[in-house]
Design an enzyme around this catalytic site. Structure first.
Site, PDB file in Angstrom:
ATOM      1  N   ILE A  35       0.075   8.671   2.257  1.00 14.78           N
ATOM      2  CA  ILE A  35       0.660  10.005   2.609  1.00 14.78           C
ATOM      3  C   ILE A  35       0.488   9.977   4.246  1.00 14.78           C
ATOM      4  O   ILE A  35      -0.717  10.048   4.394  1.00 14.78           O
ATOM      5  CB  ILE A  35       0.162  11.125   1.757  1.00 14.78           C
ATOM      6  CG1 ILE A  35       0.510  11.047   0.382  1.00 14.78           C
ATOM      7  CG2 ILE A  35       0.879  12.240   2.366  1.00 14.78           C
ATOM      8  CD1 ILE A  35       0.206  12.298  -0.424  1.00 14.78           C
ATOM      9  N   HIS A  36       1.370  10.396   4.929  1.00 17.85           N
ATOM     10  CA  HIS A  36       1.353  10.585   6.409  1.00 17.85           C
ATOM     11  C   HIS A  36       2.062  11.534   6.700  1.00 17.85           C
ATOM     12  O   HIS A  36       2.867  12.182   6.174  1.00 17.85           O
ATOM     13  CB  HIS A  36       1.918   9.320   7.076  1.00 17.85           C
ATOM     14  CG  HIS A  36       0.931   7.967   6.935  1.00 17.85           C
ATOM     15  ND1 HIS A  36      -0.077   7.971   7.984  1.00 17.85           N
ATOM     16  CD2 HIS A  36       1.050   6.972   5.941  1.00 17.85           C
ATOM     17  CE1 HIS A  36      -0.669   6.889   7.533  1.00 17.85           C
ATOM     18  NE2 HIS A  36       0.038   6.148   6.342  1.00 17.85           N
ATOM     19  N   ARG A  37       1.868  12.144   7.898  1.00 20.29           N
ATOM     20  CA  ARG A  37       2.411  13.235   8.600  1.00 20.29           C
ATOM     21  C   ARG A  37       3.722  12.721   9.090  1.00 20.29           C
ATOM     22  O   ARG A  37       3.946  11.888   9.956  1.00 20.29           O
ATOM     23  CB  ARG A  37       1.465  13.998   9.614  1.00 20.29           C
ATOM     24  CG  ARG A  37       1.877  15.255  10.265  1.00 20.29           C
ATOM     25  CD  ARG A  37       0.799  15.843  11.011  1.00 20.29           C
ATOM     26  NE  ARG A  37       0.947  15.597  12.340  1.00 20.29           N
ATOM     27  CZ  ARG A  37      -0.178  15.522  13.192  1.00 20.29           C
ATOM     28  NH1 ARG A  37      -1.332  15.674  12.844  1.00 20.29           N
ATOM     29  NH2 ARG A  37       0.001  15.051  14.440  1.00 20.29           N
ATOM     30  N   ASP A  80       0.983  -1.214   0.085  1.00 20.07           N
ATOM     31  CA  ASP A  80       0.217  -0.028   0.119  1.00 20.07           C
ATOM     32  C   ASP A  80       1.072   1.236  -0.164  1.00 20.07           C
ATOM     33  O   ASP A  80       1.965   1.222   0.412  1.00 20.07           O
ATOM     34  CB  ASP A  80      -0.886   0.000   1.382  1.00 20.07           C
ATOM     35  CG  ASP A  80      -1.803   1.112   1.112  1.00 20.07           C
ATOM     36  OD1 ASP A  80      -2.597   1.286   0.078  1.00 20.07           O
ATOM     37  OD2 ASP A  80      -2.010   1.819   2.164  1.00 20.07           O
ATOM     38  N   GLU A 138      -2.680   1.267  -4.169  1.00 20.73           N
ATOM     39  CA  GLU A 138      -3.147   2.572  -5.093  1.00 20.73           C
ATOM     40  C   GLU A 138      -2.296   3.002  -5.905  1.00 20.73           C
ATOM     41  O   GLU A 138      -2.563   3.699  -6.780  1.00 20.73           O
ATOM     42  CB  GLU A 138      -3.406   3.674  -3.844  1.00 20.73           C
ATOM     43  CG  GLU A 138      -4.567   3.610  -3.043  1.00 20.73           C
ATOM     44  CD  GLU A 138      -4.640   2.921  -2.003  1.00 20.73           C
ATOM     45  OE1 GLU A 138      -5.662   2.651  -0.906  1.00 20.73           O
ATOM     46  OE2 GLU A 138      -3.503   2.270  -1.497  1.00 20.73           O
ATOM     47  N   GLU A 178      -3.078  21.909   9.514  1.00 18.40           N
ATOM     48  CA  GLU A 178      -3.749  20.819   8.725  1.00 18.40           C
ATOM     49  C   GLU A 178      -4.602  21.447   7.875  1.00 18.40           C
ATOM     50  O   GLU A 178      -5.095  22.481   7.781  1.00 18.40           O
ATOM     51  CB  GLU A 178      -4.306  19.984   9.777  1.00 18.40           C
ATOM     52  CG  GLU A 178      -3.362  18.750  10.581  1.00 18.40           C
ATOM     53  CD  GLU A 178      -2.815  17.781   9.936  1.00 18.40           C
ATOM     54  OE1 GLU A 178      -3.041  17.581   8.790  1.00 18.40           O
ATOM     55  OE2 GLU A 178      -1.927  17.164  10.612  1.00 18.40           O
TER      56      GLU A 178
END
Length: 488
Positions: free
Chosen positions: A167-169, A164, A232, A288
């Site tokens: 996008i993460h912080r 997989d 994805e 955010e």
């Protein structure tokens, strides 16, 4: 399109040929708050604090402390640019992504020397330091630290072997450490890390930065449209008409995106949680998408970095969290998810979907619905319920008729003012899990909310009842081509 967009550099080359879509500056910029502060006035858009505007993407050629690198920002901060990069029309993006999900093209292995590994730095090197190797900016002076906002995190489930990308912080915490924030229950890689922790294992991970826009857009799909086990990167392959190419990492058992500008390799460490602002103690994380700077988490997971690889003269890509860029990346996949689910349930009724800037691409959707017969009255509200099912973080749905431009919020509000009555056209669904970053989703805000992250989902039905449609024709102007009168 003259040339195919297959990586960040070809994307920038395309934008260079488009009037007023890409600008460069040779003036030195500090990545610590100054870079984002500049772009706020140039082209950020979205829910960024006013004054801001939607404008061109920008390249900073001289970044303080990083003499061999450039930083690109705002590449996707315009629906017009996204459409050009994906070779379609702005109003067709959601439908195009929907087709791509249904016709995936899986990634393949890259043959030869991967561009992302032209230069290799290993954590065992005596001078290895993430702060110096990666020009990650802070958006504001309140940020917990330098953030990687457009890192394509790629991992493999320890049991099933499925892959997989998400996008993460990601915040730099030390010379070889990153914190990663997993929204509880919301992302696939979080589930992979949790399972690896149960097994007492480290989770190998790659973070590819500066990639093809199709990958950035495709990576933002969520369940149920792309359930656990759906890679994805296959969406990006369908969008670009050929597979995404992956290369083997240098120091961990994982793959990375071969044409990336940067790749950070590492392992998610089990049983360790870190305080996001442990170095700055600001109490905040980063801005955010809803337009607020979120609180620093004390439950971030730790990535022990093992290597950084990059192209020669690499280009760091970043974004401002509340900007139009987030709207493009989060909103267009959401449009695709909603369109796909409603179209399957009631073909031909839903004309289009728009997840507007005001909702950051996540909280608000406008559904353009066509009632084909008297029996379609009420189906528009069913479509709204399906939209909530297609994307759980959605909070408000506006329903409009086919003669209303769903991409023009002035037209949507016109419909609300002339085709909507609050006592009969508001449908509320209280007590539903939504999104924790909406500060109003809190028990302190409403007695109907039992826990932070729960919301009252609302439908605003601004459609005309089918039996009254003949009374709501818009003023009928002559149809013609104005070019004859506008030629110089």
């Amino acid at each position: 399109m003259a040339e195919k967009v297959r990586d960040l550099r070809s994307a920038m080359a395309l934008l260079e040929r488009m009037p007023d879509q890409l600008i460069e500056t040779d003036v030195e910029v500090d990545p610590m708050a100054e870079l984002a502060g500049v772009y706020r006035y140039v082209g950020a858009g979205g829910t960024v604090k006013r004054p801001t505007k939607e404008g061109p993407a920008m390249i900073f050629n001289h970044v303080k402390g990083h003499p061999d690198a450039k930083v690109a920002i705002g590449l996707l901060a315009s629906r017009k640019r996204v459409a050009a990069l994906l070779d379609t029309q702005p109003e067709n993006l959601g439908k195009m992504l929907c087709k791509s999900v249904e016709n995936p093209v899986p990634p393949i292995d890259f043959e030869g020397d991967a561009p992302c590994q032209q230069v290799i730095h290993k954590a065992t090197d005596p001078d290895f330091d993430l702060y110096k190797l990666v020009p990650a900016p802070t958006n504001t002076p309140d940020d917990a630290g330098p953030y990687i906002t457009l890192g394509m995190c790629y991992a493999t489930h320890p049991d099933t072997g499925v892959h997989d990308v998400t996008i993460h912080r990601l915040c730099i915490q030390g010379k070889d450490e990153l914190s990663i924030f997993f929204t509880p229950g919301a992302r696939h890689i979080g589930a992979m890390a949790e399972r690896a922790e149960e097994l007492g294992q480290k989770l190998p991970i790659s973070i590819s930065i500066g990639v093809d826009p199709a990958i950035e857009i495709g990576s933002c799909f969520e369940p149920p449209t792309t359930p656990l086990g759906y890679d994805e990167l296959s969406v990006a392959g369908a969008l670009r008409g050929e597979p995404v190419e992956l290369c083997k990492c240098v120091t961990v058992n994982e793959r990375a995106i071969a044409n990336a500008e940067y790749v950070i390799e590492g392992e998610v460490i089990p049983g360790v949680r870190v305080k996001e602002d442990q170095n700055s103690n600001t109490g905040y994380a980063m801005p955010e998408f809803p337009g607020y700077t979120g609180p620093a988490s004390d439950q971030c997971w730790l990535i022990k970095v093992t290597a950084v690889t990059h192209r020669e003269k690499p280009i760091m890509q970043t974004c401002i969290g509340p900007s139009e860029e987030h709207v493009s990346m989060a909103g267009i996949p959401t449009e695709a998810s909603i369109y796909g689910m409603v179209e399957k349930a009631m073909p031909g009724r839903l004309q289009n979907v728009y997840c507007s800037s005001a909702g950051g691409g996540k909280y608000m959707a406008v559904l353009q619905f066509k009632k084909l017969s008297p029996s379609d009255e009420g189906r528009q509200r069913q479509a709204a319920l399906l939209a909530f099912s297609a994307f759980s973080e959605l909070k408000n749905v506006f329903l409009v008729d086919e003669d209303v431009d769903c991409f023009d919020m002035n037209d949507v509000l016109w419909a609300m003012n002339t085709r909507f009555q609050g006592d009969v056209d508001v449908i509320t669904i209280p007590g539903v899990r939504c999104h924790p970053l909406d500060p109003s989703n809190d028990p302190a805000f409403s007695p109907s909310i039992r826990d932070h992250g729960i919301a009252c989902k609302t439908i605003f039905d601004c459609t005309v009842p089918y039996d009254l449609k003949d009374h709501f024709h818009r003023a009928r102007f002559m149809e013609l081509d104005p070019e004859k009168w506008l030629k110089k």
